[in-house]
Structures are given as structure tokens and as C-alpha cells.
Design an enzyme around this catalytic site. Structure first.
Site, mmCIF file in Angstrom:
data_model
loop_
_atom_site.group_PDB
_atom_site.id
_atom_site.type_symbol
_atom_site.label_atom_id
_atom_site.label_comp_id
_atom_site.label_asym_id
_atom_site.label_seq_id
_atom_site.Cartn_x
_atom_site.Cartn_y
_atom_site.Cartn_z
ATOM 1 N N LYS A 27 41.990 32.644 47.124
ATOM 2 C CA LYS A 27 42.175 31.213 46.821
ATOM 3 C C LYS A 27 42.112 30.969 45.309
ATOM 4 O O LYS A 27 42.979 30.304 44.754
ATOM 5 C CB LYS A 27 41.085 30.363 47.510
ATOM 6 C CG LYS A 27 41.045 30.549 49.023
ATOM 7 C CD LYS A 27 39.976 29.683 49.671
ATOM 8 C CE LYS A 27 38.548 29.996 49.255
ATOM 9 N NZ LYS A 27 38.049 31.324 49.661
ATOM 10 N N ARG A 102 34.624 22.408 52.956
ATOM 11 C CA ARG A 102 34.174 23.593 53.693
ATOM 12 C C ARG A 102 33.477 23.239 54.984
ATOM 13 O O ARG A 102 33.035 24.132 55.702
ATOM 14 C CB ARG A 102 33.173 24.353 52.843
ATOM 15 C CG ARG A 102 33.787 25.354 51.899
ATOM 16 C CD ARG A 102 32.636 25.853 51.056
ATOM 17 N NE ARG A 102 32.665 27.281 50.949
ATOM 18 C CZ ARG A 102 33.141 27.912 49.883
ATOM 19 N NH1 ARG A 102 33.670 27.256 48.879
ATOM 20 N NH2 ARG A 102 33.102 29.223 49.835
ATOM 21 N N ARG A 141 35.027 43.436 43.454
ATOM 22 C CA ARG A 141 34.863 42.466 42.353
ATOM 23 C C ARG A 141 33.424 42.482 41.829
ATOM 24 O O ARG A 141 33.207 42.462 40.628
ATOM 25 C CB ARG A 141 35.230 41.064 42.841
ATOM 26 C CG ARG A 141 35.061 40.001 41.775
ATOM 27 C CD ARG A 141 35.482 38.649 42.266
ATOM 28 N NE ARG A 141 34.759 38.293 43.489
ATOM 29 C CZ ARG A 141 34.977 37.199 44.177
ATOM 30 N NH1 ARG A 141 35.918 36.364 43.786
ATOM 31 N NH2 ARG A 141 34.276 36.941 45.258
ATOM 32 N N ARG A 143 30.775 40.131 42.115
ATOM 33 C CA ARG A 143 30.088 38.927 41.637
ATOM 34 C C ARG A 143 28.650 38.918 42.188
ATOM 35 O O ARG A 143 28.338 39.716 43.077
ATOM 36 C CB ARG A 143 30.866 37.711 42.169
ATOM 37 C CG ARG A 143 30.833 36.492 41.315
ATOM 38 C CD ARG A 143 31.859 35.477 41.784
ATOM 39 N NE ARG A 143 31.613 34.977 43.129
ATOM 40 C CZ ARG A 143 32.467 34.264 43.837
ATOM 41 N NH1 ARG A 143 33.639 33.959 43.330
ATOM 42 N NH2 ARG A 143 32.160 33.860 45.037
ATOM 43 N N ARG A 154 28.504 35.128 54.171
ATOM 44 C CA ARG A 154 29.524 34.145 53.772
ATOM 45 C C ARG A 154 30.650 34.094 54.804
ATOM 46 O O ARG A 154 31.181 33.024 55.114
ATOM 47 C CB ARG A 154 30.089 34.506 52.385
ATOM 48 C CG ARG A 154 29.114 34.136 51.258
ATOM 49 C CD ARG A 154 29.387 34.904 49.982
ATOM 50 N NE ARG A 154 30.708 34.706 49.431
ATOM 51 C CZ ARG A 154 31.306 35.569 48.598
ATOM 52 N NH1 ARG A 154 30.685 36.667 48.217
ATOM 53 N NH2 ARG A 154 32.509 35.316 48.152
HETATM 54 P P1 AP5 Z 1 39.604 35.413 44.793
HETATM 55 O O1 AP5 Z 1 40.873 34.820 44.292
HETATM 56 O O2 AP5 Z 1 38.373 35.205 43.979
HETATM 57 O O3 AP5 Z 1 39.337 34.940 46.293
HETATM 58 P P2 AP5 Z 1 38.670 33.635 46.821
HETATM 59 O O4 AP5 Z 1 39.327 33.289 48.102
HETATM 60 O O5 AP5 Z 1 38.652 32.572 45.747
HETATM 61 O O6 AP5 Z 1 37.211 34.207 47.116
HETATM 62 P P3 AP5 Z 1 35.789 33.778 46.663
HETATM 63 O O7 AP5 Z 1 34.904 34.910 47.030
HETATM 64 O O8 AP5 Z 1 35.744 33.302 45.241
HETATM 65 O O9 AP5 Z 1 35.621 32.550 47.613
HETATM 66 P P4 AP5 Z 1 34.404 31.910 48.204
HETATM 67 O O10 AP5 Z 1 35.025 30.848 49.006
HETATM 68 O O11 AP5 Z 1 33.426 32.765 48.916
HETATM 69 O O12 AP5 Z 1 33.573 31.505 46.892
HETATM 70 P P5 AP5 Z 1 33.422 30.143 46.088
HETATM 71 O O13 AP5 Z 1 33.418 30.481 44.675
HETATM 72 O O14 AP5 Z 1 34.340 29.102 46.585
HETATM 73 O O15 AP5 Z 1 39.874 36.975 45.056
HETATM 74 C C1 AP5 Z 1 38.834 37.840 45.447
HETATM 75 C C2 AP5 Z 1 39.141 39.245 44.881
HETATM 76 O O16 AP5 Z 1 40.330 39.743 45.487
HETATM 77 C C3 AP5 Z 1 39.411 39.237 43.357
HETATM 78 O O17 AP5 Z 1 38.874 40.383 42.805
HETATM 79 C C4 AP5 Z 1 40.940 39.220 43.262
HETATM 80 O O18 AP5 Z 1 41.394 39.853 42.103
HETATM 81 C C5 AP5 Z 1 41.343 40.001 44.508
HETATM 82 N N1 AP5 Z 1 42.612 39.553 45.076
HETATM 83 C C6 AP5 Z 1 43.053 38.263 45.172
HETATM 84 N N2 AP5 Z 1 44.262 38.211 45.771
HETATM 85 C C7 AP5 Z 1 44.594 39.513 46.081
HETATM 86 C C8 AP5 Z 1 45.727 40.115 46.729
HETATM 87 N N3 AP5 Z 1 46.756 39.386 47.172
HETATM 88 N N4 AP5 Z 1 45.728 41.460 46.881
HETATM 89 C C9 AP5 Z 1 44.663 42.229 46.446
HETATM 90 N N5 AP5 Z 1 43.566 41.701 45.805
HETATM 91 C C10 AP5 Z 1 43.533 40.347 45.632
HETATM 92 O O19 AP5 Z 1 31.948 29.700 46.570
HETATM 93 C C11 AP5 Z 1 30.808 30.434 46.218
HETATM 94 C C12 AP5 Z 1 29.564 29.732 46.782
HETATM 95 O O20 AP5 Z 1 29.433 28.424 46.208
HETATM 96 C C13 AP5 Z 1 29.563 29.498 48.296
HETATM 97 O O21 AP5 Z 1 29.138 30.626 49.021
HETATM 98 C C14 AP5 Z 1 28.595 28.304 48.398
HETATM 99 O O22 AP5 Z 1 27.253 28.719 48.289
HETATM 100 C C15 AP5 Z 1 28.945 27.495 47.161
HETATM 101 N N6 AP5 Z 1 30.000 26.483 47.416
HETATM 102 C C16 AP5 Z 1 31.217 26.394 46.812
HETATM 103 N N7 AP5 Z 1 31.913 25.366 47.300
HETATM 104 C C17 AP5 Z 1 31.126 24.777 48.229
HETATM 105 C C18 AP5 Z 1 31.310 23.695 49.111
HETATM 106 N N8 AP5 Z 1 32.459 22.986 49.142
HETATM 107 N N9 AP5 Z 1 30.304 23.383 49.965
HETATM 108 C C19 AP5 Z 1 29.147 24.063 49.960
HETATM 109 N N10 AP5 Z 1 28.910 25.126 49.174
HETATM 110 C C20 AP5 Z 1 29.900 25.474 48.304
#
Ligand code: AP5
Length: 198
Positions: A27, A102, A141, A143, A154
Site C-alpha cells: 500500500k 482499518r 524490510r 521495521r 498484525r
Molecule cells: P509496503 O508498501 O510498506 O506495504 P504496506 O502494505 O504499506 O505494509 P505496511 O507493513 O507498511 O502496512 P501496515 O498496514 O501493517 O502498516 P502501517 O504503517 O499502516 O511494502 C512492504 C514491503 O514490501 C516493502 O519492503 C516494499 O519494498 C515491498 N514491496 C512492496 N510492493 C512489492 C511488490 N509488488 N513486490 C515485491 N515487494 C514489494 O501501520 C503500522 C501500525 O500503525 C499498525 O499496526 C497500527 O498499530 C498503527 N496504525 C496505523 N494506521 C492505523 C489505523 N487506521 N487504526 C489503528 N491503528 C493504526
């Protein structure tokens, strides 16, 4: 999409888009590129929260342990974060939301914010990827919340709290499904295709 060509900003048109999908689906990767193509800001609630943690702000101190455990920050806190962000001038003509909503409560909050502004969502892009690949990508990655146990948590939270949004947006005719298990450029092209761009 949205209000039509006549009042569209230069270089783009109004687009209010949500990116939905499990952790590691891509995403964030896609949001940046897509936002540029559509001429709207890519807004990642995860990035906003990580920035708050890095700054040591009150919000950051409140959410740090929640994030490192893989749980969700509560809906009331998230409503404040998103309402403030969407009120900024750069988001008035459109946005790409990555990581919000979410939960069903968050989806209703977003609908309420948009309704008050006389706006509505244009599309919800669901990016899906098999679970093994999600774990592989996130582990690679590395993180703070990319440890195997936390990733599994997650994914569980996604299935329980976020996956119901798929049906919610499908019923409203907004859902567009995108295969995220392809090279980054292919995924981008498919997303742009939804908007007739590219
Ligand atoms: P990436 O693009 O980072 O994927 P993503 O879907 O954004 O994954 P995240 O892990 O960042 O999402 P998330 O939803 O868990 O975390 P968020 O930051 O929102 O890609 C991932 C990896 O794959 C990268 O290394 C990339 O290079 C690689 N990649 C991408 N596309 C590829 C492809 N096509 N082929 C191969 N490799 C590829 O949330 C983190 C935390 O914040 C949550 O757990 C929660 O605690 C909190 N939070 C955030 N938003 C909320 C909310 N709305 N409500 C409550 N808590 C929240």
C-alpha cells in the site's frame, strides 16, 4: 472521478481514494506513485504515527507500545488524527489514504467527515497478496514492527478488524480488487487503469 473536469486542479482531478490491504501488501509503495499521478497527497496513518513516535509527542508516547505489539490504535485517537489531516489545504481537493480506515467504526467516521464536506469516496483499492509473501516482504524490510510474531499479530488483526471493510465497500460499489503479488510496476499500472490513467 469526483467533481468533474471543470473544477479539477491543474495537473489532476479530484480523487478521494482508500488503499486497503494486509500489512506488507504494498500500500505504501503504491500510494506514493499513485498520489503523484493523481495529483493528490498520499496520506499514511502509519507514517504519521511513526513520525509522532520519533518526535516524542504526546500522541507518539501514547501509540508507541501499541504499534510495536501489532495492535490497532483506538478509533477515537485515529479519528482526531485523520480529521486534522484531511482538513489541511492540500487534502481539500482529494487524497489517497493508506492505512485508514482499518475498522468499520473508522469507515463510518471517514464517511461522516466526507459527508460534512459534501464529498464522497471515489474508490477503494484492495491490494491482496498471499500470506507467505506478506511475511517474506515484511521480514526482509525489518521495521520495528516487522518481527515474525508481531507480523502474525498484525495479520490476525487485519483478518478480524479490517477485512470486514471489503464487504462494506463492496456493498457500496466502491471496491476495486488489485492483484498485489506482481512486480511493483505492474501493480501501479493496474491501479492507474482503474482511473483511466496510463
Ligand atoms: P509496503 O508498501 O510498506 O506495504 P504496506 O502494505 O504499506 O505494509 P505496511 O507493513 O507498511 O502496512 P501496515 O498496514 O501493517 O502498516 P502501517 O504503517 O499502516 O511494502 C512492504 C514491503 O514490501 C516493502 O519492503 C516494499 O519494498 C515491498 N514491496 C512492496 N510492493 C512489492 C511488490 N509488488 N513486490 C515485491 N515487494 C514489494 O501501520 C503500522 C501500525 O500503525 C499498525 O499496526 C497500527 O498499530 C498503527 N496504525 C496505523 N494506521 C492505523 C489505523 N487506521 N487504526 C489503528 N491503528 C493504526
Amino acid at each position: 472521478m469526483g467533481e468533474g473536469v471543470d473544477d479539477a486542479p491543474a495537473g489532476g482531478r479530484d480523487s478521494r481514494v482508500v488503499l486497503l490491504g494486509p500489512p506488507g501488501a504494498g500500500k505504501g509503495t503504491q500510494a506514493q506513485v499513485l498520489g503523484e499521478h493523481l495529483g493528490v497527497p498520499a496520506i499514511s496513518t502509519g507514517d504519521m504515527l511513526r513520525e509522532a513516535v520519533a518526535n516524542g509527542s504526546e500522541l507518539g508516547r501514547k501509540v508507541e507500545s501499541i504499534m510495536t505489539s501489532g495492535s490497532l490504535v483506538d478509533d477515537v485517537t485515529m479519528a482526531q488524527v485523520v480529521q486534522e489531516r484531511l482538513a489541511r489545504p492540500d487534502a481539500l481537493r482529494g487524497f489517497l489514504l493508506d492505512g485508514y480506515p482499518r475498522t468499520l467504526t473508522q469507515a463510518e467516521t471517514l464517511a461522516g467527515i466526507l459527508h460534512e464536506a459534501g464529498r464522497q469516496l471515489d474508490a477503494v483499492l484492495l491490494v491482496d497478496v498471499p500470506e507467505d509473501e506478506l511475511v517474506r516482504r515484511t521480514l526482509a524490510r525489518g521495521r520495528a514492527d516487522d518481527k515474525e510474531g508481531v507480523i502474525r499479530e498484525r495479520l490476525k488483526v487485519y483478518r478480524e478488524k479490517t477485512a470486514p471493510l471489503i464487504g462494506y465497500y463492496k456493498e457500496r460499489g466502491l471496491l476495486r480488487e488489485i492483484d498485489g503479488n506482481r512486480p511493483v510496476e505492474d501493480v501501479t499500472a493496474r491501479m492507474l487503469g482503474v482511473f483511466g490513467v496510463g
